[in-house]
Design a protein around this motif. Structure first.
Motif, PDB file in Angstrom:
ATOM      1  N   LEU A 147       0.819  -1.224   0.000  1.00 48.76           N
ATOM      2  CA  LEU A 147       0.000   0.000   0.000  1.00 48.76           C
ATOM      3  C   LEU A 147       0.848   1.268   0.000  1.00 48.76           C
ATOM      4  O   LEU A 147       0.298   2.372  -0.013  1.00 48.76           O
ATOM      5  CB  LEU A 147      -0.930   0.011   1.219  1.00 48.76           C
ATOM      6  N   LEU A 148       2.159   1.103   0.026  1.00 47.47           N
ATOM      7  CA  LEU A 148       3.042   2.271   0.097  1.00 47.47           C
ATOM      8  C   LEU A 148       3.610   2.589  -1.286  1.00 47.47           C
ATOM      9  O   LEU A 148       3.951   1.688  -2.042  1.00 47.47           O
ATOM     10  CB  LEU A 148       4.186   1.999   1.078  1.00 47.47           C
ATOM     11  N   PRO A 149       3.728   3.875  -1.623  1.00 48.23           N
ATOM     12  CA  PRO A 149       4.254   4.241  -2.950  1.00 48.23           C
ATOM     13  C   PRO A 149       5.730   3.887  -3.086  1.00 48.23           C
ATOM     14  O   PRO A 149       6.474   3.980  -2.120  1.00 48.23           O
ATOM     15  CB  PRO A 149       4.052   5.765  -2.991  1.00 48.23           C
ATOM     16  N   PRO A 150       6.175   3.449  -4.280  1.00 45.07           N
ATOM     17  CA  PRO A 150       5.406   3.345  -5.536  1.00 45.07           C
ATOM     18  C   PRO A 150       4.715   1.993  -5.669  1.00 45.07           C
ATOM     19  O   PRO A 150       5.286   1.044  -6.222  1.00 45.07           O
ATOM     20  CB  PRO A 150       6.478   3.489  -6.600  1.00 45.07           C
ATOM     21  N   ALA A 151       3.496   1.875  -5.141  1.00 43.69           N
ATOM     22  CA  ALA A 151       2.786   0.610  -5.099  1.00 43.69           C
ATOM     23  C   ALA A 151       2.300   0.222  -6.491  1.00 43.69           C
ATOM     24  O   ALA A 151       1.366   0.821  -7.009  1.00 43.69           O
ATOM     25  CB  ALA A 151       1.601   0.720  -4.131  1.00 43.69           C
ATOM     26  N   ILE A 152       2.924  -0.778  -7.092  1.00 48.50           N
ATOM     27  CA  ILE A 152       2.551  -1.203  -8.449  1.00 48.50           C
ATOM     28  C   ILE A 152       1.094  -1.674  -8.513  1.00 48.50           C
ATOM     29  O   ILE A 152       0.387  -1.357  -9.472  1.00 48.50           O
ATOM     30  CB  ILE A 152       3.524  -2.276  -8.958  1.00 48.50           C
ATOM     31  N   LEU A 174      -4.185   7.739  -4.879  1.00 50.72           N
ATOM     32  CA  LEU A 174      -4.080   6.367  -4.378  1.00 50.72           C
ATOM     33  C   LEU A 174      -2.846   6.207  -3.507  1.00 50.72           C
ATOM     34  O   LEU A 174      -2.895   5.534  -2.456  1.00 50.72           O
ATOM     35  CB  LEU A 174      -4.035   5.386  -5.551  1.00 50.72           C
ATOM     36  N   PHE A 175      -1.735   6.801  -3.920  1.00 46.56           N
ATOM     37  CA  PHE A 175      -0.507   6.733  -3.130  1.00 46.56           C
ATOM     38  C   PHE A 175      -0.723   7.320  -1.733  1.00 46.56           C
ATOM     39  O   PHE A 175      -0.335   6.723  -0.723  1.00 46.56           O
ATOM     40  CB  PHE A 175       0.621   7.488  -3.828  1.00 46.56           C
ATOM     41  N   VAL A 176      -1.334   8.496  -1.683  1.00 47.05           N
ATOM     42  CA  VAL A 176      -1.549   9.164  -0.395  1.00 47.05           C
ATOM     43  C   VAL A 176      -2.572   8.397   0.441  1.00 47.05           C
ATOM     44  O   VAL A 176      -2.410   8.230   1.655  1.00 47.05           O
ATOM     45  CB  VAL A 176      -2.016  10.619  -0.612  1.00 47.05           C
ATOM     46  N   ALA A 177      -3.618   7.895  -0.213  1.00 48.84           N
ATOM     47  CA  ALA A 177      -4.682   7.196   0.506  1.00 48.84           C
ATOM     48  C   ALA A 177      -4.184   5.910   1.168  1.00 48.84           C
ATOM     49  O   ALA A 177      -4.743   5.464   2.175  1.00 48.84           O
ATOM     50  CB  ALA A 177      -5.827   6.881  -0.450  1.00 48.84           C
ATOM     51  N   MET A 351     -19.374   1.814  -7.056  1.00 48.91           N
ATOM     52  CA  MET A 351     -19.709   3.230  -7.211  1.00 48.91           C
ATOM     53  C   MET A 351     -21.216   3.460  -7.134  1.00 48.91           C
ATOM     54  O   MET A 351     -21.672   4.494  -6.648  1.00 48.91           O
ATOM     55  CB  MET A 351     -19.152   3.757  -8.530  1.00 48.91           C
ATOM     56  N   SER A 352     -21.991   2.483  -7.589  1.00 47.14           N
ATOM     57  CA  SER A 352     -23.447   2.628  -7.508  1.00 47.14           C
ATOM     58  C   SER A 352     -23.936   2.589  -6.062  1.00 47.14           C
ATOM     59  O   SER A 352     -25.023   3.076  -5.755  1.00 47.14           O
ATOM     60  CB  SER A 352     -24.124   1.519  -8.316  1.00 47.14           C
ATOM     61  N   TYR A 353     -23.134   2.014  -5.170  1.00 48.62           N
ATOM     62  CA  TYR A 353     -23.448   2.031  -3.740  1.00 48.62           C
ATOM     63  C   TYR A 353     -22.872   3.267  -3.045  1.00 48.62           C
ATOM     64  O   TYR A 353     -22.959   3.402  -1.830  1.00 48.62           O
ATOM     65  CB  TYR A 353     -22.895   0.779  -3.056  1.00 48.62           C
ATOM     66  N   GLY A 354     -22.243   4.156  -3.812  1.00 42.91           N
ATOM     67  CA  GLY A 354     -21.683   5.374  -3.239  1.00 42.91           C
ATOM     68  C   GLY A 354     -20.299   5.206  -2.648  1.00 42.91           C
ATOM     69  O   GLY A 354     -19.858   6.048  -1.870  1.00 42.91           O
ATOM     70  N   ILE A 355     -19.605   4.132  -3.003  1.00 40.77           N
ATOM     71  CA  ILE A 355     -18.249   3.883  -2.491  1.00 40.77           C
ATOM     72  C   ILE A 355     -17.256   4.635  -3.362  1.00 40.77           C
ATOM     73  O   ILE A 355     -17.265   4.500  -4.584  1.00 40.77           O
ATOM     74  CB  ILE A 355     -17.941   2.378  -2.485  1.00 40.77           C
ATOM     75  N   ASP A 356     -16.405   5.436  -2.735  1.00 44.17           N
ATOM     76  CA  ASP A 356     -15.411   6.210  -3.471  1.00 44.17           C
ATOM     77  C   ASP A 356     -14.432   5.263  -4.179  1.00 44.17           C
ATOM     78  O   ASP A 356     -13.950   4.297  -3.572  1.00 44.17           O
ATOM     79  CB  ASP A 356     -14.648   7.117  -2.505  1.00 44.17           C
ATOM     80  N   PRO A 357     -14.116   5.515  -5.465  1.00 40.35           N
ATOM     81  CA  PRO A 357     -13.217   4.607  -6.195  1.00 40.35           C
ATOM     82  C   PRO A 357     -11.809   4.535  -5.613  1.00 40.35           C
ATOM     83  O   PRO A 357     -11.148   3.491  -5.708  1.00 40.35           O
ATOM     84  CB  PRO A 357     -13.211   5.172  -7.617  1.00 40.35           C
ATOM     85  N   VAL A 358     -11.332   5.629  -5.013  1.00 41.84           N
ATOM     86  CA  VAL A 358     -10.006   5.597  -4.367  1.00 41.84           C
ATOM     87  C   VAL A 358     -10.062   4.697  -3.133  1.00 41.84           C
ATOM     88  O   VAL A 358      -9.176   3.868  -2.895  1.00 41.84           O
ATOM     89  CB  VAL A 358      -9.544   7.017  -3.988  1.00 41.84           C
ATOM     90  N   HIS A 359     -11.122   4.848  -2.346  1.00 34.08           N
ATOM     91  CA  HIS A 359     -11.311   3.999  -1.166  1.00 34.08           C
ATOM     92  C   HIS A 359     -11.401   2.530  -1.581  1.00 34.08           C
ATOM     93  O   HIS A 359     -10.820   1.650  -0.928  1.00 34.08           O
ATOM     94  CB  HIS A 359     -12.592   4.427  -0.429  1.00 34.08           C
ATOM     95  N   LEU A 360     -12.113   2.257  -2.682  1.00 33.66           N
ATOM     96  CA  LEU A 360     -12.232   0.888  -3.170  1.00 33.66           C
ATOM     97  C   LEU A 360     -10.858   0.321  -3.530  1.00 33.66           C
ATOM     98  O   LEU A 360     -10.579  -0.851  -3.251  1.00 33.66           O
ATOM     99  CB  LEU A 360     -13.151   0.839  -4.393  1.00 33.66           C
TER     100      LEU A 360
END
Length: 426
Positions: A147-152, A174-177, A351-360
């Motif tokens: 989960l740490l950058p640079p996470a391929i 995504l890197f920061v998240a 996304m249809s459930y309102g889940i943020d794509p970055v969080h996903l």
């Protein structure tokens, strides 16, 4: 007929037919049944080359391969011991941080177990920790840096999301998240390590200023790598692809000309190994994008969403089922194959459930990270079994407590999106 062909494709995957062939065959059959010209397949393979972010994959991978060929692992362990050996449970946090940092740099969890196992296992035993605990800790820690950058994996997730044109997913976001979830996992395992060894008297190591600065000086060039990546990207000077190229060049210079641990004659072989691995990822990604287009044309995501809506009332139940599915996939599939197969299906529904794509994306990679050592067939379990010459049953027993801790953190990451999103202002 369609069911028969689908069954044959599943059997082909189970008996070891390369995953890109299975996906390509599925896409070709799908387009054939839909009476769509199969020229769409090479067009999709070509379209993936238009992604600017895709250029980052081979560069970051090359940097990782070069680091794994050098004595980076030795320097990181020495520095960690000098800096943190005085702490209660010092060797625990040393193992966790060293494994996470090494996986972050190299991008391979199995590589971390092989490279650091010979260094950390004897050190943990010498410090007074039990064998079962030590093996479980190293096996579990092998995938902490994903989960740490640079996470391929995060880069690949971002590429797939961008190619789908349904979500604005920034690789830098995504890197920061991934930062807070990654450090929460490390802290949780450290806390468990202290609790599990509460009755064991572990002698503390006195801090040696001279040794610390000597170890810091030895590792200074590798420690600068995250600064090069994050500083370049978040200052706006570099985009991700630029940062990847600069990182690869930087690592090549320090390992070949500064440390001189990778010879010039060795470079062609390292580059070949890197490109074979990256070529496999890109090939899978290209055919997966073609298959994704077929799924979209066939309205599979919409059908899947309608089915889920009938049986799942809210996003929290959906997230529970998602975690279960992803953990199983993480144990059965390589993380790159799981990404290219599942993200196109899951992303529109989530996304249809309102889940943020970055969080996903963070949820996805966190699950895959744990899946690496999920019984019965998590890849890291077999790598550790080979590395430490222990039965796979011993590895199951050794890793289960650590897995339970990480599952609790995964639960928090999943249901408290702020943990992933607050640093990016969402």
């Amino acid at each position: 007929m369609g069911s028969l062909l689908s069954g044959l494709l599943v059997i082909a995957a189970l008996i070891g037919v390369p995953i890109f062939i299975v996906i390509l065959a599925a896409a070709a059959l799908g387009f054939s049944f839909a009476e769509i010209d199969l020229m769409v397949l090479p067009i999709e393979l070509y379209r993936i080359t238009e992604s600017q972010v895709l250029m980052a994959l081979p560069m970051f991978a090359l940097a990782g391969f070069l680091l794994s060929e050098s004595k980076t692992a030795d320097r990181l362990v020495r520095l960690s011991q000098a800096a943190l050996g005085w702490m209660p449970g010092g060797m625990i946090i040393i193992a966790l941080l060293t494994c996470a940092f090494f996986t972050m740099l190299t991008g391979g969890s199995g590589v971390t177990i092989v490279a650091l196992g010979a260094l950390l296992h004897p050190s943990l035993l010498k410090s007074g920790y039990k064998d079962k605990f030590s093996i479980g800790l190293i096996t579990t820690s092998g995938s902490l840096g994903l989960l740490l950058p640079p996470a391929i994996p995060l880069i690949l997730y971002g590429i797939i999301a961008q190619q789908m044109d349904i979500a604005d997913v920034s690789i830098s976001d995504l890197f920061v998240a991934g930062l807070v979830p990654a450090f929460l996992m490390i802290l949780a395992l450290y806390g468990y390590g202290l609790w599990a060894n509460r009755d064991v008297k572990i002698p503390l190591v006195k801090f040696d200023r001279k040794e610390f600065f000597s170890a810091l000086n030895d590792a200074k060039w590798e420690l600068a790598i995250p600064v090069v990546i994050l500083g370049g990207v978040f200052s706006g000077v570099l985009v991700i692809s630029d940062a990847a190229a600069v990182t690869a060049l930087y690592v090549l210079i320090i390992e070949v000309f500064v440390y001189r641990e990778v010879s010039i004659s060795r470079l062609p072989k390292v580059m070949k190994e890197t490109m074979v691995m990256v070529g496999g990822i890109i090939l899978i990604l290209g055919v997966a994008m073609a298959f994704t287009n077929f799924l979209v044309d066939a309205q599979v995501p919409e059908t899947l969403f309608d089915f889920i809506q009938k049986h799942i009332e809210n996003k929290y139940t959906f997230l529970i089922l998602l975690n279960i599915v992803l953990l199983l996939l993480g144990a059965l599939l390589d993380i790159f194959a799981a990404l290219v197969i599942m993200v196109p299906l899951i992303l529109p529904v989530a996304m249809s459930y309102g889940i943020d794509p970055v969080h996903l994306g963070i949820i996805f990679v966190a699950n895959m990270q744990i899946g690496y050592f999920t019984p019965p067939v998590g890849m890291n379990l077999f790598i550790a079994s080979y590395r430490f010459k222990r039965s796979i049953h011993e590895l199951y027993i050794a890793t289960l407590p650590f897995m339970a801790v990480l599952l609790m953190v995964l639960f928090a990451i999943t249901y408290i999106p702020t943990l992933s999103l607050f640093l990016i202002g969402k």
